[in-house]
Design a protein around this motif. Sequence first.
Motif, PDB file in Angstrom:
ATOM      1  N   LEU A 171      13.216  -1.835  -5.547  1.00  0.00           N
ATOM      2  CA  LEU A 171      12.349  -0.660  -5.601  1.00  0.00           C
ATOM      3  C   LEU A 171      12.435   0.106  -6.915  1.00  0.00           C
ATOM      4  O   LEU A 171      11.521   0.852  -7.255  1.00  0.00           O
ATOM      5  N   PHE A 172      13.534  -0.070  -7.634  1.00  0.00           N
ATOM      6  CA  PHE A 172      13.726   0.632  -8.905  1.00  0.00           C
ATOM      7  C   PHE A 172      14.694  -0.179  -9.757  1.00  0.00           C
ATOM      8  O   PHE A 172      15.468  -0.988  -9.230  1.00  0.00           O
ATOM      9  N   SER A 200       0.818  -1.212   0.000  1.00  0.00           N
ATOM     10  CA  SER A 200       0.000   0.000   0.000  1.00  0.00           C
ATOM     11  C   SER A 200       0.850   1.258   0.000  1.00  0.00           C
ATOM     12  O   SER A 200       0.583   2.201  -0.760  1.00  0.00           O
ATOM     13  N   SER A 201       1.906   1.286   0.837  1.00  0.00           N
ATOM     14  CA  SER A 201       2.718   2.497   0.946  1.00  0.00           C
ATOM     15  C   SER A 201       3.638   2.692  -0.250  1.00  0.00           C
ATOM     16  O   SER A 201       3.768   3.807  -0.771  1.00  0.00           O
ATOM     17  N   ILE A 202       4.259   1.610  -0.709  1.00  0.00           N
ATOM     18  CA  ILE A 202       5.200   1.729  -1.823  1.00  0.00           C
ATOM     19  C   ILE A 202       4.518   1.431  -3.151  1.00  0.00           C
ATOM     20  O   ILE A 202       4.566   2.229  -4.088  1.00  0.00           O
ATOM     21  N   GLY A 203       3.867   0.269  -3.225  1.00  0.00           N
ATOM     22  CA  GLY A 203       3.250  -0.124  -4.489  1.00  0.00           C
ATOM     23  C   GLY A 203       2.176   0.828  -4.958  1.00  0.00           C
ATOM     24  O   GLY A 203       2.127   1.209  -6.127  1.00  0.00           O
ATOM     25  N   ALA A 251      22.105  -4.364   0.378  1.00  0.00           N
ATOM     26  CA  ALA A 251      21.652  -5.379  -0.575  1.00  0.00           C
ATOM     27  C   ALA A 251      20.198  -5.157  -0.956  1.00  0.00           C
ATOM     28  O   ALA A 251      19.810  -5.313  -2.120  1.00  0.00           O
ATOM     29  N   THR A 252      19.396  -4.761   0.009  1.00  0.00           N
ATOM     30  CA  THR A 252      17.976  -4.512  -0.259  1.00  0.00           C
ATOM     31  C   THR A 252      17.777  -3.279  -1.137  1.00  0.00           C
ATOM     32  O   THR A 252      16.940  -3.272  -2.045  1.00  0.00           O
ATOM     33  N   LEU A 253      18.563  -2.243  -0.879  1.00  0.00           N
ATOM     34  CA  LEU A 253      18.394  -0.986  -1.602  1.00  0.00           C
ATOM     35  C   LEU A 253      18.937  -1.029  -3.028  1.00  0.00           C
ATOM     36  O   LEU A 253      18.416  -0.349  -3.912  1.00  0.00           O
ATOM     37  N   PHE A 254      19.981  -1.823  -3.247  1.00  0.00           N
ATOM     38  CA  PHE A 254      20.663  -1.793  -4.543  1.00  0.00           C
ATOM     39  C   PHE A 254      20.516  -3.100  -5.330  1.00  0.00           C
ATOM     40  O   PHE A 254      21.380  -3.424  -6.147  1.00  0.00           O
ATOM     41  N   SER A 255      19.435  -3.830  -5.090  1.00  0.00           N
ATOM     42  CA  SER A 255      19.216  -5.099  -5.785  1.00  0.00           C
ATOM     43  C   SER A 255      18.048  -5.044  -6.753  1.00  0.00           C
ATOM     44  O   SER A 255      17.544  -6.081  -7.169  1.00  0.00           O
ATOM     45  N   GLY A 256      17.588  -3.853  -7.086  1.00  0.00           N
ATOM     46  CA  GLY A 256      16.494  -3.729  -8.041  1.00  0.00           C
ATOM     47  C   GLY A 256      15.132  -4.001  -7.464  1.00  0.00           C
ATOM     48  O   GLY A 256      14.185  -4.253  -8.216  1.00  0.00           O
ATOM     49  N   GLY A 311       6.793  -0.920 -19.072  1.00  0.00           N
ATOM     50  CA  GLY A 311       5.487  -1.285 -19.606  1.00  0.00           C
ATOM     51  C   GLY A 311       4.581  -2.001 -18.625  1.00  0.00           C
ATOM     52  O   GLY A 311       3.497  -2.462 -19.002  1.00  0.00           O
ATOM     53  N   HIS A 312       4.988  -2.093 -17.364  1.00  0.00           N
ATOM     54  CA  HIS A 312       4.194  -2.788 -16.342  1.00  0.00           C
ATOM     55  C   HIS A 312       3.761  -1.796 -15.274  1.00  0.00           C
ATOM     56  O   HIS A 312       4.522  -0.888 -14.902  1.00  0.00           O
ATOM     57  N   ASP A 313       2.546  -1.981 -14.780  1.00  0.00           N
ATOM     58  CA  ASP A 313       2.075  -1.186 -13.655  1.00  0.00           C
ATOM     59  C   ASP A 313       3.055  -1.323 -12.501  1.00  0.00           C
ATOM     60  O   ASP A 313       3.565  -2.410 -12.212  1.00  0.00           O
ATOM     61  N   TYR A 314       3.331  -0.198 -11.802  1.00  0.00           N
ATOM     62  CA  TYR A 314       4.366  -0.220 -10.753  1.00  0.00           C
ATOM     63  C   TYR A 314       4.059  -1.235  -9.661  1.00  0.00           C
ATOM     64  O   TYR A 314       4.965  -1.890  -9.141  1.00  0.00           O
ATOM     65  N   LEU A 315       2.804  -1.378  -9.292  1.00  0.00           N
ATOM     66  CA  LEU A 315       2.447  -2.356  -8.257  1.00  0.00           C
ATOM     67  C   LEU A 315       2.814  -3.760  -8.707  1.00  0.00           C
ATOM     68  O   LEU A 315       3.378  -4.543  -7.935  1.00  0.00           O
ATOM     69  N   GLN A 316       2.515  -4.104  -9.959  1.00  0.00           N
ATOM     70  CA  GLN A 316       2.868  -5.416 -10.486  1.00  0.00           C
ATOM     71  C   GLN A 316       4.378  -5.563 -10.648  1.00  0.00           C
ATOM     72  O   GLN A 316       4.915  -6.661 -10.479  1.00  0.00           O
ATOM     73  N   TRP A 317       5.047  -4.453 -10.977  1.00  0.00           N
ATOM     74  CA  TRP A 317       6.502  -4.514 -11.167  1.00  0.00           C
ATOM     75  C   TRP A 317       7.225  -4.705  -9.847  1.00  0.00           C
ATOM     76  O   TRP A 317       8.208  -5.433  -9.760  1.00  0.00           O
ATOM     77  N   ILE A 318       6.729  -4.042  -8.801  1.00  0.00           N
ATOM     78  CA  ILE A 318       7.453  -4.069  -7.531  1.00  0.00           C
ATOM     79  C   ILE A 318       7.149  -5.317  -6.701  1.00  0.00           C
ATOM     80  O   ILE A 318       7.963  -5.727  -5.871  1.00  0.00           O
ATOM     81  N   ALA A 319       5.985  -5.935  -6.909  1.00  0.00           N
ATOM     82  CA  ALA A 319       5.588  -7.083  -6.090  1.00  0.00           C
ATOM     83  C   ALA A 319       6.608  -8.224  -6.111  1.00  0.00           C
ATOM     84  O   ALA A 319       6.955  -8.748  -5.042  1.00  0.00           O
TER      85      ALA A 319
END
Length: 252
Positions: A185-186, A36-39, A178-183, A51-59
């Motif tokens: 969130l972006f 909810s907060s990020i997606g 590792a969490t921040l730089f592993s793709g 080409g993907h909705d951010y929620l689907q991309w980030i999940a």
Amino acid sequence: MANPTITVLERHVLLYQRLWRASAFSLFILPILFLSSIGLGVGGYIHEIDGHDYLQWIAPGLIASTAFQTGANESTYGVLSEFEWVGGIKAMRSTPVRIQDMIRGWLIYVLIATELAVGAFLIVTFLAGALSPGLAISAPFVCGAVSLAIATPTTAFSAAINDQDWFLVLARFVILPATLFSGVLFPISQLPAFIQPISYLSPLTHAVDLMRDFAFGTAAPMTVTLHFAYLLAWIVAGWFLANLAYRRRLTD
């Protein structure tokens, strides 16, 4: 005598049965907060990636990150306490249980804890409308692999130290970067060019790529093989180090 590895596993499961209520709530509330907060929150500004909705991309990345962090977190205090405060490892040493059995039983327990966390995240992802068939099928395997890839060396690290303050160092300089730089969130392509190759040293980066490839139907056999091979290399190296750390600790 029952299989010693299963006996060790049963002990950890029995202890978990007494404490499960403390973690059951967070199994579902954390995925809800993340999605909810990020997606949805951040996704309201980003809209689409590749080409993907951010929620689907980030999940897929969030689910892989959950497995990664579960494997790491379970293998810190859970291991150190057995040596320093509970004394369970030393008690096992006086029985026919071997060091390999101790580690195997522990890692199977970590794998179960990871799959529970991943299962809860998949349910929340489904309810949010971001779960694809490829993601649902691949998540248990990829997440199990990345969890063990970080749990084995973390177990070795925890067995080699005496001071819990070292976990702050581990969290700040290993788990968080590792969490921040592993793709998660972006896209890694947004990182500076010299950092991009470094990010692929992390097993989480390979798990995130695998999860997205399966989720979006872009998985290629060679790429999948290479990613899993890298995760397996971490597991094998971590297993060796964990055996070494346990042996040294128990002979001091």
